[in-house]
Design a protein around this motif. Structure first.
Motif, short mmCIF file in Angstrom:
data_model
loop_
_atom_site.label_atom_id
_atom_site.label_comp_id
_atom_site.label_asym_id
_atom_site.label_seq_id
_atom_site.Cartn_x
_atom_site.Cartn_y
_atom_site.Cartn_z
N GLN A 163 5.90 -4.06 6.34
CA GLN A 163 6.46 -4.17 5.00
C GLN A 163 5.84 -5.40 4.35
OE1 GLN A 163 10.58 -5.52 3.45
NE2 GLN A 163 10.72 -3.32 3.82
N TYR A 164 5.41 -5.21 3.11
CA TYR A 164 4.78 -6.27 2.33
C TYR A 164 5.53 -6.47 1.02
CZ TYR A 164 0.25 -6.54 4.82
OH TYR A 164 -0.75 -6.76 5.73
N ALA A 165 5.43 -7.66 0.50
CA ALA A 165 5.79 -7.94 -0.89
C ALA A 165 4.48 -8.08 -1.64
CB ALA A 165 6.59 -9.23 -1.00
N PHE A 166 4.45 -7.60 -2.88
CA PHE A 166 3.24 -7.77 -3.68
C PHE A 166 3.60 -8.17 -5.10
CE2 PHE A 166 4.38 -3.32 -4.15
CZ PHE A 166 4.14 -3.04 -5.48
N ARG A 167 2.72 -8.94 -5.71
CA ARG A 167 2.83 -9.37 -7.10
C ARG A 167 1.44 -9.26 -7.71
NH1 ARG A 167 5.38 -12.09 -3.80
NH2 ARG A 167 3.81 -13.62 -3.33
N ILE A 168 1.36 -8.64 -8.86
CA ILE A 168 0.09 -8.52 -9.55
C ILE A 168 0.26 -9.13 -10.94
CG2 ILE A 168 -1.71 -6.97 -10.42
CD1 ILE A 168 -0.88 -5.01 -8.18
N HIS A 169 -0.68 -9.99 -11.28
CA HIS A 169 -0.62 -10.64 -12.58
C HIS A 169 -2.01 -10.67 -13.21
CE1 HIS A 169 -2.30 -14.39 -10.84
NE2 HIS A 169 -1.60 -14.03 -9.79
N LEU A 208 -0.18 0.22 -10.76
CA LEU A 208 -0.33 -1.05 -10.05
C LEU A 208 0.29 -0.96 -8.65
CD1 LEU A 208 0.37 -3.53 -12.96
CD2 LEU A 208 -1.83 -3.15 -11.81
N CYS A 209 1.18 -0.02 -8.43
CA CYS A 209 1.72 0.18 -7.08
C CYS A 209 0.60 0.62 -6.12
CB CYS A 209 2.86 1.19 -7.09
SG CYS A 209 4.32 0.60 -7.97
N GLU A 240 5.93 -6.52 -9.63
CA GLU A 240 6.30 -7.12 -8.34
C GLU A 240 7.13 -6.09 -7.60
OE1 GLU A 240 8.93 -10.52 -8.99
OE2 GLU A 240 9.32 -9.71 -10.98
N GLY A 241 7.06 -6.14 -6.29
CA GLY A 241 7.83 -5.20 -5.49
C GLY A 241 7.52 -5.33 -4.01
N ARG A 242 8.07 -4.37 -3.25
CA ARG A 242 7.84 -4.31 -1.82
C ARG A 242 7.37 -2.91 -1.48
NH1 ARG A 242 12.83 -5.77 -2.52
NH2 ARG A 242 13.71 -4.09 -1.26
N TYR A 267 -2.53 -0.27 -6.51
CA TYR A 267 -3.27 -1.51 -6.28
C TYR A 267 -2.59 -2.32 -5.17
CZ TYR A 267 -6.30 -1.21 -10.47
OH TYR A 267 -7.24 -0.85 -11.41
N GLY A 268 -1.26 -2.40 -5.22
CA GLY A 268 -0.52 -3.13 -4.19
C GLY A 268 -0.70 -2.51 -2.82
N ALA A 269 -0.63 -1.18 -2.74
CA ALA A 269 -0.81 -0.49 -1.46
C ALA A 269 -2.21 -0.72 -0.90
CB ALA A 269 -0.53 1.00 -1.63
N GLN A 270 -3.22 -0.70 -1.78
CA GLN A 270 -4.57 -0.96 -1.31
C GLN A 270 -4.75 -2.41 -0.86
OE1 GLN A 270 -8.00 0.60 -3.34
NE2 GLN A 270 -6.94 2.49 -3.87
N ALA A 271 -4.05 -3.32 -1.49
CA ALA A 271 -4.09 -4.72 -1.03
C ALA A 271 -3.59 -4.81 0.40
CB ALA A 271 -3.26 -5.61 -1.96
#
Length: 146
Positions: A119-125, A56-57, A133-135, A59-63
């Motif tokens: 720098q981004y924060a991301f949350r996937i649910h 999912l990290c 969740e993370g940065r 996924y967050g990076a691609q977001a």
């Protein structure tokens, strides 16, 4: 909403490695995306017939990349390539995601940015269930730079 084909045109990931199916909404500071490919047995990040939550990290990076592409396009240009350089404060709330019944949804928001970094924060649910969740921090290369 922005469909997968337009997402794929903005980021370097193609085919199965383009992880998001659609942009649900976005503005200059945040983006919300949705995907259902986590149940696909041909998912390129699967190993041992499972898809681990640590992916999912990506996924967050691609977001982040999709958001950067949309922001650049809104300014009349293209986003330069980025290099993921750090993940911080990542909390995985599940071990695997391949059996989750509903779509994944990500919200990513810009926390800080400079000329060559973000720098981004991301949350996937999935539904009401928070999965990760993370940065993340990315170094940006200017368009056309070698």
């Amino acid at each position: 909403m922005l469909p997968r084909e337009q997402i794929e045109a903005m980021i370097p990931h193609k085919g199965g490695m383009c992880l998001w199916d659609q942009v649900v909404e976005w503005d200059a500071h945040r983006i919300v995306l949705r995907a259902s490919n986590h149940r696909d047995i041909a998912h390129p990040l699967r190993s041992g017939d499972r898809l681990r939550a640590v992916h999912l990290c990506e996924y967050g990076a691609q977001a982040m990349a999709v958001h950067g592409g949309l922001r650049a396009r809104a300014r009349g240009g293209d986003a330069g390539p980025g290099l993921l350089v750090a993940l911080r404060g990542v909390q995985l709330h599940v071990s695997y995601i391949d059996a989750l019944p509903g779509a994944l949804e990500c919200e990513a928001e810009v926390l800080a940015e400079g000329e060559g970094s973000q720098q981004y924060a991301f949350r996937i649910h999935q539904g009401d269930h928070l999965l990760v969740e993370g940065r993340a921090a990315v170094m940006l290369q200017a368009v056309g730079a070698a």
